[in-house]
Design a protein around this motif. Sequence first.
Motif, PDB file in Angstrom:
ATOM      1  N   PRO A   1      28.795  26.425  23.998  1.00  0.00           N
ATOM      2  CA  PRO A   1      30.126  26.507  24.614  1.00  0.00           C
ATOM      3  C   PRO A   1      30.707  25.155  25.019  1.00  0.00           C
ATOM      4  N   ASP A   2      29.903  24.097  25.000  1.00  0.00           N
ATOM      5  CA  ASP A   2      30.425  22.762  25.321  1.00  0.00           C
ATOM      6  C   ASP A   2      30.792  21.970  24.072  1.00  0.00           C
ATOM      7  N   PHE A   3      30.762  22.602  22.900  1.00  0.00           N
ATOM      8  CA  PHE A   3      30.988  21.857  21.652  1.00  0.00           C
ATOM      9  C   PHE A   3      32.292  21.052  21.685  1.00  0.00           C
ATOM     10  N   ARG A   4      33.358  21.683  22.144  1.00  0.00           N
ATOM     11  CA  ARG A   4      34.655  20.985  22.145  1.00  0.00           C
ATOM     12  C   ARG A   4      34.585  19.718  22.996  1.00  0.00           C
TER      13      ARG A   4
ATOM     14  N   LEU B   1      34.935  15.781  21.832  1.00  0.00           N
ATOM     15  CA  LEU B   1      35.907  14.847  22.410  1.00  0.00           C
ATOM     16  C   LEU B   1      35.203  13.542  22.775  1.00  0.00           C
ATOM     17  N   ARG B   2      34.028  13.669  23.376  1.00  0.00           N
ATOM     18  CA  ARG B   2      33.231  12.478  23.714  1.00  0.00           C
ATOM     19  C   ARG B   2      32.793  11.734  22.467  1.00  0.00           C
TER      20      ARG B   2
ATOM     21  N   GLN C   1      34.156  11.687  19.572  1.00  0.00           N
ATOM     22  CA  GLN C   1      35.277  11.026  18.918  1.00  0.00           C
ATOM     23  C   GLN C   1      35.710   9.774  19.665  1.00  0.00           C
ATOM     24  N   GLN C   2      35.541   9.788  20.999  1.00  0.00           N
ATOM     25  CA  GLN C   2      35.846   8.570  21.767  1.00  0.00           C
ATOM     26  C   GLN C   2      35.013   7.412  21.243  1.00  0.00           C
ATOM     27  N   ARG C   3      33.759   7.712  20.894  1.00  0.00           N
ATOM     28  CA  ARG C   3      32.848   6.662  20.469  1.00  0.00           C
ATOM     29  C   ARG C   3      32.932   6.396  18.966  1.00  0.00           C
ATOM     30  N   HIS C   4      33.100   7.480  18.183  1.00  0.00           N
ATOM     31  CA  HIS C   4      32.964   7.341  16.728  1.00  0.00           C
ATOM     32  C   HIS C   4      34.227   7.688  15.948  1.00  0.00           C
ATOM     33  N   GLY C   5      35.321   7.922  16.673  1.00  0.00           N
ATOM     34  CA  GLY C   5      36.559   8.351  16.013  1.00  0.00           C
ATOM     35  C   GLY C   5      36.972   7.422  14.889  1.00  0.00           C
ATOM     36  N   ALA C   6      36.763   6.117  15.071  1.00  0.00           N
ATOM     37  CA  ALA C   6      37.217   5.141  14.068  1.00  0.00           C
ATOM     38  C   ALA C   6      36.500   5.331  12.740  1.00  0.00           C
ATOM     39  N   GLU C   7      35.285   5.907  12.784  1.00  0.00           N
ATOM     40  CA  GLU C   7      34.509   6.090  11.537  1.00  0.00           C
ATOM     41  C   GLU C   7      34.872   7.402  10.835  1.00  0.00           C
ATOM     42  N   SER C   8      35.577   8.291  11.534  1.00  0.00           N
ATOM     43  CA  SER C   8      35.811   9.631  10.981  1.00  0.00           C
ATOM     44  C   SER C   8      36.972   9.613  10.003  1.00  0.00           C
ATOM     45  N   PRO C   9      36.847  10.383   8.904  1.00  0.00           N
ATOM     46  CA  PRO C   9      37.961  10.433   7.959  1.00  0.00           C
ATOM     47  C   PRO C   9      39.221  11.034   8.588  1.00  0.00           C
ATOM     48  N   HIS C  10      40.366  10.557   8.120  1.00  0.00           N
ATOM     49  CA  HIS C  10      41.647  11.092   8.554  1.00  0.00           C
ATOM     50  C   HIS C  10      42.147  12.073   7.496  1.00  0.00           C
ATOM     51  N   PHE C  11      42.818  13.134   7.935  1.00  0.00           N
ATOM     52  CA  PHE C  11      43.391  14.083   6.973  1.00  0.00           C
ATOM     53  C   PHE C  11      44.618  14.749   7.594  1.00  0.00           C
ATOM     54  N   PRO C  12      45.565  15.129   6.743  1.00  0.00           N
ATOM     55  CA  PRO C  12      46.789  15.739   7.271  1.00  0.00           C
ATOM     56  C   PRO C  12      46.609  17.231   7.536  1.00  0.00           C
ATOM     57  N   VAL C  13      47.179  17.698   8.629  1.00  0.00           N
ATOM     58  CA  VAL C  13      47.257  19.136   8.906  1.00  0.00           C
ATOM     59  C   VAL C  13      48.715  19.395   9.283  1.00  0.00           C
ATOM     60  N   GLY C  14      49.491  19.959   8.332  1.00  0.00           N
ATOM     61  CA  GLY C  14      50.928  20.130   8.555  1.00  0.00           C
ATOM     62  C   GLY C  14      51.561  18.766   8.798  1.00  0.00           C
ATOM     63  N   ILE C  15      52.275  18.633   9.908  1.00  0.00           N
ATOM     64  CA  ILE C  15      52.953  17.362  10.199  1.00  0.00           C
ATOM     65  C   ILE C  15      52.060  16.401  10.976  1.00  0.00           C
ATOM     66  N   TYR C  16      50.808  16.807  11.266  1.00  0.00           N
ATOM     67  CA  TYR C  16      49.909  15.994  12.087  1.00  0.00           C
ATOM     68  C   TYR C  16      48.823  15.340  11.245  1.00  0.00           C
ATOM     69  N   THR C  17      48.248  14.269  11.789  1.00  0.00           N
ATOM     70  CA  THR C  17      47.079  13.660  11.171  1.00  0.00           C
ATOM     71  C   THR C  17      45.884  13.896  12.084  1.00  0.00           C
ATOM     72  N   TYR C  18      44.789  14.380  11.505  1.00  0.00           N
ATOM     73  CA  TYR C  18      43.554  14.608  12.258  1.00  0.00           C
ATOM     74  C   TYR C  18      42.500  13.599  11.831  1.00  0.00           C
ATOM     75  N   SER C  19      41.546  13.363  12.722  1.00  0.00           N
ATOM     76  CA  SER C  19      40.412  12.503  12.404  1.00  0.00           C
ATOM     77  C   SER C  19      39.167  13.153  12.982  1.00  0.00           C
ATOM     78  N   LEU C  20      38.295  13.605  12.099  1.00  0.00           N
ATOM     79  CA  LEU C  20      37.082  14.312  12.534  1.00  0.00           C
ATOM     80  C   LEU C  20      35.937  14.034  11.571  1.00  0.00           C
ATOM     81  N   PRO C  21      34.707  14.051  12.074  1.00  0.00           N
ATOM     82  CA  PRO C  21      33.573  13.913  11.159  1.00  0.00           C
ATOM     83  C   PRO C  21      33.466  15.148  10.269  1.00  0.00           C
ATOM     84  N   VAL C  22      32.872  14.979   9.109  1.00  0.00           N
ATOM     85  CA  VAL C  22      32.665  16.119   8.210  1.00  0.00           C
ATOM     86  C   VAL C  22      31.330  16.772   8.572  1.00  0.00           C
ATOM     87  N   ILE C  23      31.383  17.980   9.083  1.00  0.00           N
ATOM     88  CA  ILE C  23      30.167  18.742   9.393  1.00  0.00           C
ATOM     89  C   ILE C  23      29.958  19.730   8.256  1.00  0.00           C
TER      90      ILE C  23
END
Length: 272
Positions: A54-57, A61-62, A64-86
């Motif tokens: 239940p603490d996954f979100r 967030l934590r 991504q604070q540390r590793h967000g720069a390494e995560s791929p970016h991808f578009p979702v509608g009008i937004y850009t997301y950056s997340l690791p590929v799980i």
Amino acid sequence: MRFHFLGTGTSIGVPHLGCQCPVCRSADPHDRRLRTSALLQAPTGKYILFDCGPDFRQQMLRFQQRHGAESPHFPVGIYTYSLPVISACLITHVHYDHVGGLDDLRPVSYQHPIRICAEAPVAREIHSHMAYCFREKAYPGAPHLTLEEIRPGEGLSIEGLDVMPLRVMHGEAPILGFRIGTLAYITDMTTAPAESLEALRGVRTLIVNGLRLQRPHPTHQRIEDAVALAEQLGVDRAYIIHLCHGAGFHAETNALLPPHVQLAYDGLEIDV
Ligand SMILES: [Zn+2]
Ligand SMILES: [Zn+2]
Ligand SMILES: [Zn+2]
């Protein structure tokens, strides 16, 4: 490979809500533990998630604070997301502190479905709790998850890694631990049958649960038992997870333990 401890706390986390003990009131961030979960980055750069509590979100967030720069970016509608590929989530058992965050995999699954690997009875429970994810015409916005049944002793391949599910006992309940190369990840265990101990031979890095010091618990081994298991298996190092306030202060308890067996903490990263 890089192993990330996302959470190292027992089912209710530390501090225990409302508890006035010194550990729960500690100012040391190492004494604040979210529910137990972890990420392993495979050589492909993609990740394997161990349970999704239940603490996954909050944990992501934590992360991504540390590793967000390494995560791929991808578009979702009008937004850009950056997340690791799980690529996959390995489920040890169906207790809420290990599966309560599966719906929060939504954004991570926008680009590709995530393999949810669980034993058949666990997969059935997940399916019935989250039927909206698995209907032919899934609820719009539901996470894209594919349930995959796994069995102890039958290996599977994820991101080119050989993953071996192992039977361990959580009190009376049979659950799974996992071995990947020389790494083993075991949580919520009280005992392991002889064939699983045999299958753990050659493990160099053991990640294993230990609830607290001294007092036994019907469904979790103690820190002392985790230390004994590390000795028995002759591992190079062990990290203890799924801790409650009875584990004591992080720094004090670690000073009592052998140097190669230490309490893990949220945010700890190791190379394996
Ligand atoms: Zn648990
Ligand atoms: Zn407490
Ligand atoms: Zn459990």
